[in-house]
Design a protein around this motif. Structure first.
Motif, mmCIF file in Angstrom:
data_model
loop_
_atom_site.group_PDB
_atom_site.id
_atom_site.type_symbol
_atom_site.label_atom_id
_atom_site.label_comp_id
_atom_site.label_asym_id
_atom_site.label_seq_id
_atom_site.Cartn_x
_atom_site.Cartn_y
_atom_site.Cartn_z
ATOM 1 N N ASP A 1 100.563 80.457 65.097
ATOM 2 C CA ASP A 1 100.147 81.113 66.326
ATOM 3 C C ASP A 1 100.920 82.423 66.360
ATOM 4 N N LYS A 2 100.315 83.479 65.825
ATOM 5 C CA LYS A 2 101.009 84.759 65.657
ATOM 6 C C LYS A 2 101.379 85.410 66.978
ATOM 7 N N LEU A 3 100.584 85.195 67.999
ATOM 8 C CA LEU A 3 100.872 85.826 69.288
ATOM 9 C C LEU A 3 102.224 85.388 69.838
ATOM 10 N N GLU A 4 102.543 84.129 69.630
ATOM 11 C CA GLU A 4 103.779 83.594 70.168
ATOM 12 C C GLU A 4 104.821 83.317 69.082
ATOM 13 N N GLN A 5 104.542 83.669 67.850
ATOM 14 C CA GLN A 5 105.393 83.369 66.699
ATOM 15 C C GLN A 5 105.788 81.893 66.682
ATOM 16 N N ILE A 6 104.767 81.049 66.687
ATOM 17 C CA ILE A 6 104.977 79.605 66.666
ATOM 18 C C ILE A 6 104.311 79.035 65.423
ATOM 19 N N ALA B 1 107.690 60.302 63.753
ATOM 20 C CA ALA B 1 108.891 60.469 62.932
ATOM 21 C C ALA B 1 108.538 60.929 61.518
ATOM 22 N N LYS B 2 107.464 60.389 60.958
ATOM 23 C CA LYS B 2 107.020 60.801 59.619
ATOM 24 C C LYS B 2 106.591 62.262 59.610
ATOM 25 N N ILE B 3 105.860 62.671 60.633
ATOM 26 C CA ILE B 3 105.406 64.064 60.723
ATOM 27 C C ILE B 3 106.607 64.993 60.869
ATOM 28 N N ILE B 4 107.571 64.612 61.685
ATOM 29 C CA ILE B 4 108.771 65.427 61.885
ATOM 30 C C ILE B 4 109.552 65.555 60.578
ATOM 31 N N CYS B 5 109.707 64.469 59.838
ATOM 32 C CA CYS B 5 110.402 64.525 58.534
ATOM 33 C C CYS B 5 109.661 65.433 57.559
ATOM 34 N N ALA B 6 108.347 65.316 57.518
ATOM 35 C CA ALA B 6 107.542 66.172 56.634
ATOM 36 C C ALA B 6 107.652 67.634 57.057
ATOM 37 N N ALA B 7 107.690 67.888 58.361
ATOM 38 C CA ALA B 7 107.836 69.259 58.855
ATOM 39 C C ALA B 7 109.203 69.824 58.461
ATOM 40 N N ASN B 8 110.253 69.018 58.575
ATOM 41 C CA ASN B 8 111.585 69.453 58.144
ATOM 42 C C ASN B 8 111.586 69.803 56.658
ATOM 43 N N HIS B 9 110.910 68.999 55.870
ATOM 44 C CA HIS B 9 110.792 69.261 54.429
ATOM 45 C C HIS B 9 110.109 70.603 54.195
ATOM 46 N N PHE B 10 109.008 70.843 54.899
ATOM 47 C CA PHE B 10 108.287 72.110 54.774
ATOM 48 C C PHE B 10 109.183 73.285 55.135
ATOM 49 N N LEU B 11 109.916 73.157 56.223
ATOM 50 C CA LEU B 11 110.774 74.248 56.688
ATOM 51 C C LEU B 11 111.920 74.524 55.707
ATOM 52 N N GLN B 12 112.440 73.492 55.066
ATOM 53 C CA GLN B 12 113.499 73.676 54.080
ATOM 54 C C GLN B 12 112.985 74.373 52.829
ATOM 55 N N LYS B 13 111.728 74.147 52.502
ATOM 56 C CA LYS B 13 111.120 74.742 51.304
ATOM 57 C C LYS B 13 110.554 76.138 51.564
ATOM 58 N N THR B 14 110.342 76.483 52.835
ATOM 59 C CA THR B 14 109.646 77.720 53.187
ATOM 60 C C THR B 14 110.493 78.528 54.161
ATOM 61 N N SER B 15 111.287 79.433 53.654
ATOM 62 C CA SER B 15 112.230 80.176 54.502
ATOM 63 C C SER B 15 111.566 81.271 55.344
ATOM 64 N N GLN B 16 110.340 81.634 55.044
ATOM 65 C CA GLN B 16 109.702 82.732 55.789
ATOM 66 C C GLN B 16 109.451 82.394 57.260
ATOM 67 N N ASP C 1 111.754 80.776 59.197
ATOM 68 C CA ASP C 1 113.048 80.430 59.786
ATOM 69 C C ASP C 1 113.188 80.880 61.238
ATOM 70 N N ASP C 2 112.590 81.998 61.595
ATOM 71 C CA ASP C 2 112.739 82.539 62.948
ATOM 72 C C ASP C 2 111.628 82.100 63.903
ATOM 73 N N PHE C 3 110.780 81.184 63.451
ATOM 74 C CA PHE C 3 109.658 80.743 64.267
ATOM 75 C C PHE C 3 110.027 79.492 65.062
ATOM 76 N N ILE C 4 109.490 79.403 66.247
ATOM 77 C CA ILE C 4 109.555 78.171 67.023
ATOM 78 C C ILE C 4 108.535 77.221 66.406
ATOM 79 N N CYS C 5 108.834 75.942 66.415
ATOM 80 C CA CYS C 5 107.896 74.953 65.874
ATOM 81 C C CYS C 5 107.316 74.106 67.005
#
Length: 124
Positions: free
Chosen positions: A45-50, A77-92, A94-98
């Motif tokens: 969501d580019k408008l809100e950087q989310i 919990a599974k979705i949250i763990c997978a999201a954490n994995h994605f965020l660790q692999k994708t640094s671009q 880092d400044d976005f709200i999830c």
């Protein structure tokens, strides 16, 4: 060959993606698979950087509950763990709200009722 269940799931995800795109979100990745679980759709969501992690659910018949009601704490919990994995692999991102959204599709997939729940759950 895909199973019928997988074909229906793919169709539901495609419809959800089209719906969210029309609402202004941009696709980042689809079917992000980890050992922790899968994220159906990741959008921006580019408008809100989310960065939005989307779980898609489909129910043809709601006699046993709505599509969105099937997301229990274990699935969250599974979705949250997978999201954490994605965020660790994708640094671009880092400044976005999830945000964790759920898109429920009900009835016939030719003319589904779509229920988009923003912030359906939060990471603890």
């Amino acid at each position: 060959m895909f199973s019928l269940k997988r074909q229906v799931g793919n169709t539901a995800e495609k419809l959800a993606l089209q719906y969210l795109t029309k609402k202004g979100l941009k696709l980042v990745e689809q079917n992000y698979l980890t050992k922790f679980g899968e994220i159906d759709i990741i959008m921006l969501d580019k408008l809100e950087q989310i960065l939005v992690f989307v779980e898609v659910r489909y129910r043809k018949n709601v006699c046993f509950g709505s599509a969105t009601s099937t997301i229990n704490s274990t699935k969250q919990a599974k979705i949250i763990c997978a999201a954490n994995h994605f965020l660790q692999k994708t640094s671009q991102y880092d400044d976005f709200i999830c945000r964790f959204d759920v898109v429920g599709l009900e009835s016939d997939l030719k003319y589904p009722k779509i229920n988009w729940i923003k912030n359906a759950f939060e990471a603890i």
